[in-house]
Structures are given as structure tokens and as C-alpha cells.
Design a protein around this motif. Structure first.
Motif, mmCIF file in Angstrom:
data_model
loop_
_atom_site.group_PDB
_atom_site.id
_atom_site.type_symbol
_atom_site.label_atom_id
_atom_site.label_comp_id
_atom_site.label_asym_id
_atom_site.label_seq_id
_atom_site.Cartn_x
_atom_site.Cartn_y
_atom_site.Cartn_z
ATOM 1 N N ARG A 81 0.886 -1.096 -0.155
ATOM 2 C CA ARG A 81 -0.019 0.162 -0.085
ATOM 3 C C ARG A 81 0.662 1.193 0.112
ATOM 4 O O ARG A 81 0.543 2.193 -0.691
ATOM 5 C CB ARG A 81 -0.969 -0.040 1.113
ATOM 6 N N ALA A 82 1.864 1.265 0.696
ATOM 7 C CA ALA A 82 2.893 2.490 0.858
ATOM 8 C C ALA A 82 3.564 2.652 -0.583
ATOM 9 O O ALA A 82 3.489 3.892 -0.959
ATOM 10 C CB ALA A 82 3.953 2.200 2.001
ATOM 11 N N ILE A 83 3.682 1.473 -1.292
ATOM 12 C CA ILE A 83 4.273 1.660 -2.639
ATOM 13 C C ILE A 83 3.326 2.351 -3.607
ATOM 14 O O ILE A 83 3.831 3.178 -4.477
ATOM 15 C CB ILE A 83 4.744 0.455 -3.227
ATOM 16 N N GLY A 84 1.934 1.993 -3.358
ATOM 17 C CA GLY A 84 0.966 2.422 -4.123
ATOM 18 C C GLY A 84 0.748 3.875 -3.995
ATOM 19 O O GLY A 84 0.775 4.930 -4.916
ATOM 20 N N VAL A 85 0.867 4.610 -2.622
ATOM 21 C CA VAL A 85 1.043 6.121 -2.522
ATOM 22 C C VAL A 85 2.120 6.493 -2.922
ATOM 23 O O VAL A 85 2.126 7.634 -3.789
ATOM 24 C CB VAL A 85 0.882 6.172 -0.997
ATOM 25 N N ASN A 86 3.356 6.042 -2.947
ATOM 26 C CA ASN A 86 4.587 6.553 -3.445
ATOM 27 C C ASN A 86 4.483 6.660 -5.053
ATOM 28 O O ASN A 86 4.957 7.318 -5.413
ATOM 29 C CB ASN A 86 5.947 5.786 -3.105
ATOM 30 N N TYR A 87 3.950 5.660 -5.507
ATOM 31 C CA TYR A 87 3.701 5.681 -7.071
ATOM 32 C C TYR A 87 3.011 6.810 -7.463
ATOM 33 O O TYR A 87 3.416 7.448 -8.554
ATOM 34 C CB TYR A 87 3.151 4.314 -7.386
ATOM 35 N N ASN A 88 1.813 7.001 -6.753
ATOM 36 C CA ASN A 88 1.030 8.246 -7.325
ATOM 37 C C ASN A 88 1.730 9.483 -7.129
ATOM 38 O O ASN A 88 1.713 10.575 -7.937
ATOM 39 C CB ASN A 88 -0.286 8.352 -6.493
ATOM 40 N N GLN A 89 2.528 9.444 -6.066
ATOM 41 C CA GLN A 89 3.245 10.880 -5.869
ATOM 42 C C GLN A 89 4.331 10.930 -6.840
ATOM 43 O O GLN A 89 4.534 12.293 -7.338
ATOM 44 C CB GLN A 89 3.935 10.896 -4.398
ATOM 45 N N VAL A 90 5.049 10.081 -7.246
ATOM 46 C CA VAL A 90 6.112 10.030 -8.358
ATOM 47 C C VAL A 90 5.595 10.411 -9.631
ATOM 48 O O VAL A 90 6.010 11.273 -10.336
ATOM 49 C CB VAL A 90 6.797 8.513 -8.452
ATOM 50 N N VAL A 91 4.363 9.942 -10.090
ATOM 51 C CA VAL A 91 3.950 10.227 -11.361
ATOM 52 C C VAL A 91 3.389 11.670 -11.418
ATOM 53 O O VAL A 91 3.756 12.295 -12.354
ATOM 54 C CB VAL A 91 2.607 9.350 -11.605
ATOM 55 N N LYS A 92 2.843 12.280 -10.229
ATOM 56 C CA LYS A 92 2.513 13.539 -10.083
ATOM 57 C C LYS A 92 3.722 14.601 -10.349
ATOM 58 O O LYS A 92 3.594 15.328 -11.137
ATOM 59 C CB LYS A 92 1.896 13.768 -8.667
ATOM 60 N N ILE A 93 4.708 14.301 -9.441
ATOM 61 C CA ILE A 93 6.216 14.890 -9.700
ATOM 62 C C ILE A 93 6.759 14.978 -11.153
ATOM 63 O O ILE A 93 7.148 15.878 -11.671
ATOM 64 C CB ILE A 93 7.079 14.153 -8.499
ATOM 65 N N LEU A 94 6.617 13.568 -11.756
ATOM 66 C CA LEU A 94 7.168 13.432 -13.156
ATOM 67 C C LEU A 94 6.320 14.565 -14.065
ATOM 68 O O LEU A 94 7.005 15.045 -14.935
ATOM 69 C CB LEU A 94 7.034 12.078 -13.438
ATOM 70 N N HIS A 95 5.147 14.620 -13.980
ATOM 71 C CA HIS A 95 4.061 15.445 -14.881
ATOM 72 C C HIS A 95 4.530 16.756 -14.554
ATOM 73 O O HIS A 95 4.517 17.644 -15.495
ATOM 74 C CB HIS A 95 2.737 15.084 -14.580
ATOM 75 N N THR A 96 4.780 17.314 -13.226
ATOM 76 C CA THR A 96 4.970 18.817 -13.296
ATOM 77 C C THR A 96 6.274 19.275 -13.183
ATOM 78 O O THR A 96 6.531 20.421 -13.349
ATOM 79 C CB THR A 96 4.585 18.932 -11.538
ATOM 80 N N ASN A 97 7.403 18.400 -13.097
ATOM 81 C CA ASN A 97 8.814 18.837 -13.024
ATOM 82 C C ASN A 97 9.603 18.604 -14.332
ATOM 83 O O ASN A 97 10.714 18.882 -14.631
ATOM 84 C CB ASN A 97 9.481 18.303 -11.745
ATOM 85 N N PHE A 98 9.113 17.521 -14.956
ATOM 86 C CA PHE A 98 9.897 16.952 -16.348
ATOM 87 C C PHE A 98 9.036 17.393 -17.449
ATOM 88 O O PHE A 98 7.891 17.408 -17.661
ATOM 89 C CB PHE A 98 10.283 15.567 -16.162
ATOM 90 N N GLY A 99 9.862 17.209 -18.535
ATOM 91 C CA GLY A 99 9.288 17.347 -20.184
ATOM 92 C C GLY A 99 8.456 16.070 -20.443
ATOM 93 O O GLY A 99 8.756 15.103 -19.732
ATOM 94 N N ASP A 100 7.939 16.318 -21.552
ATOM 95 C CA ASP A 100 7.118 15.266 -22.012
ATOM 96 C C ASP A 100 8.042 13.709 -22.160
ATOM 97 O O ASP A 100 7.926 12.742 -21.830
ATOM 98 C CB ASP A 100 6.472 15.362 -23.359
ATOM 99 N N LYS A 101 9.512 14.014 -22.781
ATOM 100 C CA LYS A 101 10.124 12.826 -23.467
ATOM 101 C C LYS A 101 10.665 12.285 -21.964
ATOM 102 O O LYS A 101 10.691 11.060 -21.938
ATOM 103 C CB LYS A 101 11.327 13.215 -24.021
ATOM 104 N N LYS A 102 11.217 12.963 -20.966
ATOM 105 C CA LYS A 102 11.602 12.336 -19.875
ATOM 106 C C LYS A 102 10.486 11.604 -18.986
ATOM 107 O O LYS A 102 10.729 10.651 -18.444
ATOM 108 C CB LYS A 102 12.409 13.533 -19.000
ATOM 109 N N THR A 103 9.472 12.516 -19.059
ATOM 110 C CA THR A 103 8.161 11.879 -18.357
ATOM 111 C C THR A 103 7.957 10.457 -18.706
ATOM 112 O O THR A 103 7.777 9.435 -18.085
ATOM 113 C CB THR A 103 7.098 12.811 -18.165
ATOM 114 N N VAL A 104 7.798 10.424 -20.124
ATOM 115 C CA VAL A 104 7.512 8.951 -20.643
ATOM 116 C C VAL A 104 8.686 8.201 -20.383
ATOM 117 O O VAL A 104 8.290 6.832 -20.300
ATOM 118 C CB VAL A 104 7.248 9.225 -22.284
#
Length: 142
Positions: A81-104
Motif C-alpha cells: 500500500r505504501a508503494i501505491g501511495v509513493n507511485y501516485n506521488q512519483v507520477v504527479k512529480i514527473l508530470h509537473t517537473n519534467f518534459g514529455d520525453k523524460k516523463t514518458v
């Protein structure tokens, strides 16, 4: 109660005064002690009296291995469950801090690791079902 008593225990109404002695072989004693442990009673005399007068004795058998397995399984799913929470946080950070190529690129890596984690989870579920089936078989033989 008389006026002369100053304290201490209250006298028993129906005091046990009759005593019986019996002897057991080593094998019988081992079986007796095993039954006493299973009964959960801490007093041998109470255990014998309950057997003699057919009082109901609840036997509790604790499977240490099963308890350890359940504890570890609970810890595993808490981590899951903790990994699931971290997973959501990582995805959100990727979308807000990186460009499309790095995010993909990073989402692709994350997806691969998620697939591995899903395989491990399936294996744990299969092991748990097998363990449960073994436990039910043992229970039927008792």
C-alpha cells in the motif's frame, strides 16, 4: 464472619478436603501434560476435575508458523500500500517537473517495475492459497 477475624482471605464455602493420588507412566504423563497445555488451564487439579466431571474444556492450538506467516503477510501488504501511495506521488512529480520525453521514459521504467511487483503479488497470493489449503487439510485430520 466472626468479629474476631482481622482480615485475610474469606473462607471458602465448600472447601475441597478430599485428596486422591494416582500414578502415571512416562508416556501417560507426557500425554497428560500435552492435554493440559492444550486446555489452557494452569492448574493440574482443576484440569483433572474438569475431565472427571466432563466439564467442557476448550483446547486452543496455536500454529506458530501460521501466525508468523500472517504477520509477514500483513507487513508485506502494508508495504505494498505504501508503494501505491509513493507511485501516485512519483507520477504527479514527473508530470509537473519534467518534459514529455523524460516523463514518458521514467513512466516506462516505472511501468516495468510495477509489472514485476504485480508478479510478486500474484506469487504471494498463490502461496497464501496453498498455505490455506494445507492448513484446512491439517485441521480436518485433527
Amino acid at each position: 464472619m466472626t468479629a474476631n477475624r482481622k482480615g485475610g482471605r474469606k473462607p471458602k464455602i465448600d472447601k475441597a478436603t478430599h485428596r486422591y493420588v494416582f500414578r502415571l507412566t512416562d508416556t501417560e504423563n507426557a500425554r497428560f501434560l500435552s492435554l493440559l497445555d492444550q486446555s489452557g488451564l494452569d492448574n493440574k487439579a482443576k484440569f483433572i476435575v474438569s475431565l472427571l466431571f466432563e466439564r467442557k474444556i476448550n483446547s486452543v492450538i496455536i500454529d506458530k508458523g501460521a501466525m508468523d506467516y500472517c504477520t509477514k503477510l500483513t507487513q508485506f501488504f502494508a508495504q505494498f500500500r505504501a508503494i501505491g501511495v509513493n507511485y501516485n506521488q512519483v507520477v504527479k512529480i514527473l508530470h509537473t517537473n519534467f518534459g514529455d520525453k523524460k516523463t514518458v521514459f521514467y513512466l516506462g521504467k516505472l511501468e516495468g517495475l510495477t509489472i514485476e511487483l504485480a508478479k510478486i503479488c500474484r506469487e504471494v497470493l498463490i502461496l497464501s492459497k496453498n498455505r490455506e489449503a494445507e492448513h484446512l487439510i491439517k485441521k480436518q485430520h485433527l
